[in-house]
Design a protein around this motif. Sequence first.
Motif, short mmCIF file in Angstrom:
data_model
loop_
_atom_site.label_atom_id
_atom_site.label_comp_id
_atom_site.label_asym_id
_atom_site.label_seq_id
_atom_site.Cartn_x
_atom_site.Cartn_y
_atom_site.Cartn_z
N MET A 1 0.84 -1.19 0.00
CA MET A 1 0.00 0.00 0.00
C MET A 1 0.88 1.24 0.00
O MET A 1 1.87 1.30 0.71
CB MET A 1 -0.88 -0.01 1.24
CG MET A 1 -1.82 1.16 1.27
SD MET A 1 -3.03 1.03 2.58
CE MET A 1 -2.12 0.26 3.85
N GLU A 429 2.68 -4.96 4.93
CA GLU A 429 1.81 -4.93 3.77
C GLU A 429 1.35 -6.35 3.49
O GLU A 429 0.23 -6.56 3.04
CB GLU A 429 2.57 -4.33 2.58
CG GLU A 429 2.85 -2.87 2.81
CD GLU A 429 3.53 -2.18 1.65
OE1 GLU A 429 3.72 -2.83 0.61
OE2 GLU A 429 3.85 -1.00 1.81
N ASP A 430 2.21 -7.30 3.83
CA ASP A 430 1.85 -8.71 3.67
C ASP A 430 0.65 -9.06 4.54
O ASP A 430 -0.27 -9.73 4.12
CB ASP A 430 3.01 -9.62 4.13
CG ASP A 430 4.13 -9.63 3.13
OD1 ASP A 430 3.98 -9.00 2.07
OD2 ASP A 430 5.15 -10.27 3.41
N GLN A 431 0.70 -8.57 5.80
CA GLN A 431 -0.39 -8.86 6.73
C GLN A 431 -1.70 -8.25 6.25
O GLN A 431 -2.75 -8.88 6.30
CB GLN A 431 -0.06 -8.33 8.12
CG GLN A 431 1.08 -9.08 8.80
CD GLN A 431 1.48 -8.43 10.11
OE1 GLN A 431 1.32 -7.23 10.29
NE2 GLN A 431 2.02 -9.23 11.02
N PHE A 433 -2.49 -7.38 3.16
CA PHE A 433 -2.94 -8.05 1.94
C PHE A 433 -3.59 -9.39 2.28
O PHE A 433 -4.63 -9.75 1.72
CB PHE A 433 -1.75 -8.25 0.99
CG PHE A 433 -2.08 -8.99 -0.26
CD1 PHE A 433 -2.96 -8.44 -1.19
CD2 PHE A 433 -1.53 -10.24 -0.54
CE1 PHE A 433 -3.28 -9.14 -2.36
CE2 PHE A 433 -1.83 -10.93 -1.69
CZ PHE A 433 -2.72 -10.38 -2.61
N TYR A 434 -2.98 -10.08 3.22
CA TYR A 434 -3.51 -11.39 3.63
C TYR A 434 -4.94 -11.26 4.16
O TYR A 434 -5.84 -11.99 3.75
CB TYR A 434 -2.59 -11.98 4.70
CG TYR A 434 -2.86 -13.42 5.07
CD1 TYR A 434 -2.54 -14.45 4.20
CD2 TYR A 434 -3.42 -13.75 6.30
CE1 TYR A 434 -2.77 -15.78 4.54
CE2 TYR A 434 -3.65 -15.07 6.65
CZ TYR A 434 -3.33 -16.09 5.76
OH TYR A 434 -3.55 -17.39 6.10
N CYS A 435 -5.14 -10.29 5.07
CA CYS A 435 -6.49 -10.09 5.64
C CYS A 435 -7.48 -9.66 4.57
O CYS A 435 -8.61 -10.12 4.53
CB CYS A 435 -6.45 -9.03 6.74
SG CYS A 435 -5.50 -9.53 8.17
N MET A 436 -7.03 -8.74 3.71
CA MET A 436 -7.95 -8.22 2.69
C MET A 436 -8.28 -9.29 1.66
O MET A 436 -9.39 -9.32 1.13
CB MET A 436 -7.34 -6.98 2.02
CG MET A 436 -7.32 -5.78 2.96
SD MET A 436 -6.20 -4.51 2.42
CE MET A 436 -7.05 -3.94 0.96
N GLN A 437 -7.33 -10.17 1.40
CA GLN A 437 -7.60 -11.25 0.45
C GLN A 437 -8.64 -12.22 1.01
O GLN A 437 -9.22 -13.02 0.30
CB GLN A 437 -6.29 -11.99 0.10
CG GLN A 437 -6.24 -12.50 -1.34
CD GLN A 437 -7.29 -13.54 -1.65
OE1 GLN A 437 -7.44 -14.52 -0.93
NE2 GLN A 437 -8.06 -13.33 -2.73
N ARG A 438 -8.88 -12.12 2.32
CA ARG A 438 -9.93 -12.94 2.93
C ARG A 438 -11.27 -12.19 2.97
O ARG A 438 -12.23 -12.68 3.53
CB ARG A 438 -9.52 -13.37 4.35
CG ARG A 438 -8.23 -14.20 4.41
CD ARG A 438 -8.35 -15.46 3.56
NE ARG A 438 -7.14 -16.29 3.56
CZ ARG A 438 -6.40 -16.50 2.49
NH1 ARG A 438 -6.68 -15.93 1.32
NH2 ARG A 438 -5.36 -17.29 2.55
N GLU A 442 -9.72 -2.78 4.48
CA GLU A 442 -8.41 -2.30 4.87
C GLU A 442 -8.42 -1.74 6.30
O GLU A 442 -7.54 -2.01 7.11
CB GLU A 442 -7.99 -1.21 3.89
CG GLU A 442 -6.55 -0.83 3.95
CD GLU A 442 -6.15 -0.01 2.74
OE1 GLU A 442 -7.02 0.61 2.11
OE2 GLU A 442 -4.96 0.01 2.43
#
Lengths: 482, 249
Positions: A1, A429-431, A433-438, A442
């Motif tokens: 982000m 950003e990994d964390q 992205f991981y949550c948002m991909q679920r 944001e």
Amino acid sequence: MASEEMEQLVRKEYKQGFVTDIESDTLPPGLDEGVIRHISAMKKEPEWLLEWRLEAFRHWQTMQDPQAWAHLSYPKIDYQAISYYSAPGAKNKDAPKSLDEVDPKLLETFEKLGIPLHERAALAGVAVDAVFDSVSVGTTFKAKLAEAGVIFCSISEALQEHPELVRQYLGTVVPPTDNYYAALNSAVFTDGSFVFVPKDVTCPMELSTYFRINAANTGQFERTLIICEERAQVSYLEGCTAPMRDENQLHAAVVELVALDDAYIKYSTVQNWYPGDEEGKGGIYNFVTKRGDCRGDRAKISWTQVETGSAITWKYPSCVLRGKDSVGEFYSVAVTNNFQQADTGTKMIHLGEGSRSTIISKGISAGRSNQSYRGLVKILPGAKNARNFTQCDSLLLGDKCGAHTFPYQEIGNASAQVEHEATTSKIGEDQLFYCMQRGISEEDAVNMIVNGFCKDVFKELPMEFAVEAEALLNVTLEGAVG
Amino acid sequence: MIEIKDLHAKVEGREILKGLNLTINPGEIHAIMGPNGAGKSTLSAVLAGREGYEVTGGSVTFEGQDLLDMEVEERACAGLMLAFQYPVEIPGVKNVYLLKAALNAQRKARGEPEIEAPAFMQLVREKLKFMKMDNSFLHRAVNEGFSGGEKKRNEILQMLVLEPKLAILDEIDSGLDIDALKVVAEGVNSLRAANRSILMITHYQRLLDYIVPDFIHVLADGQIIKSGDKSLALELEEKGYDWLLEGTA
């Protein structure tokens, strides 16, 4: 982000920024011996206290502002431009004797802040002392506490009703000469809370003080003194807010805790002073000295703090572990955003044999804020088998903020065990992205990650306040998603 | 289900995908294989909408919608789910909390009410059991201190709970021993349904013994250079990728 998006995400809204329109009796700005005499006379204080104040003032004039060493930058404070006393209510009017006589506007203010002072509406199981600018406006559940032998009142009242108790303990943990702001506070303190829990008594309810600064150009200098005699226990919480103003306001408090043999004091803070606006204009300068003295064997003092407010925070809640096998704890979450600065941490001074301390500090920096952890672990030669564990984690949101760690260790006894762990991480950003991909938004993802980061500290807060702290953190980091 | 047309994408200014075409119909399982650096993981990142991956050309239609125009969480809520090659650790956040937050966010997006706590716990316990995972997994922080195999099982557990329409498995077999691989494969196989598609990205043929695909594609230098049925995997196993790459050089 992108970091601009991150900035938007943590944009802050301050919901306690309203001003109460109330007549007040305020001293003109300026500080000299006359002002101190005036405060003391107004409060009908005993002679010894006036002398004590004046001595502190004279010492203060010889001292140097800690600006020199703290990792903070701010314009020099003009101490002559501040008013040192402001009380709600018309001049020459006696203070209200009970909650029924308190100005409804004041009750309304606290109600709006979520602190109903009428006992019927009050939070069950929590007694509250409400301090507005320089004076305490009321204390709830006093009678119920008195039944258990617990004294809970404003320090002004304690000076009238229990002067000997106050005299015995005042300034014994934080002497007036301790540091610049402690000296200033000792000279001009106007109110604060007083708690006395006698031998063998476990305080039957949570005690809490709510501090509110309202008047402009006024400093708040409160003094809190908590004493737990042998085997006594108390859990105490303070909260604080202030209106949004363009000028900086000074808050310089002193808190002293005394725990005798086997006593336990748990002191929690949810600090939400006005932090200034997005450009760094206004906000509270929070220069506070907090110290607990584990005077007795096996005494325990635990500090838990959630710091989200103030333009500048300078405070190091500390423990003097004098008693044998005494225990000191410090759990802290500090959040800074925009142009906020915080230089905070703790000191654990081990004197007693077998004394133990735990420090867990979580710092979250966002925007252009800067945060420092400053901690001292000092083991004196007599503190055989003393132990300390320190864990100090920093989380950065965006790339314009900073986190710094200044751990100091002075070990004077070879049998001591001292551990220090420190980490600094960027909010992944990994964390995110991981949550948002679920499927999680944001904003919810940031809150989830930050709350997870703070879990170790939140679990130390009294239940009612853990929820409040979590909510406060969410508000602090609230904002539009870019 | 998903239609990828002439997809071009850049990472840090370098073009990685160079005109990729792929169509997956409902109920199908596709596998993408290829040498390192072919763009396999880039493809999964682009489809999930990861920051830093710039699409420079082409289109992706997912269930009739323009996928490339959707936010990361919108794609997730529309039913596209990625099982990560390296699942991320989130200290202090319980696994069960993330699962519930994710399920409720997706339900909300579909206009459904939040799931009731007892129903949720029943659902999760049932799926845990299927993945041969202990109940204690729910109360551990997300992926924190998990072994490689536990992390991968956790990814599939999330899939069983969230029930995506298109499941993308990025190197789900990497770092797994044979027993863990069997459990993971069983989980994936249980996801097979007429209205669900699966896209597997893998380097090794071994995975395809356990999850048998309908189609196999070879990705090299940003394009699919060969497609076939499951027998293609055996051919690749035998000959490697070189015989295919020679033709493109």
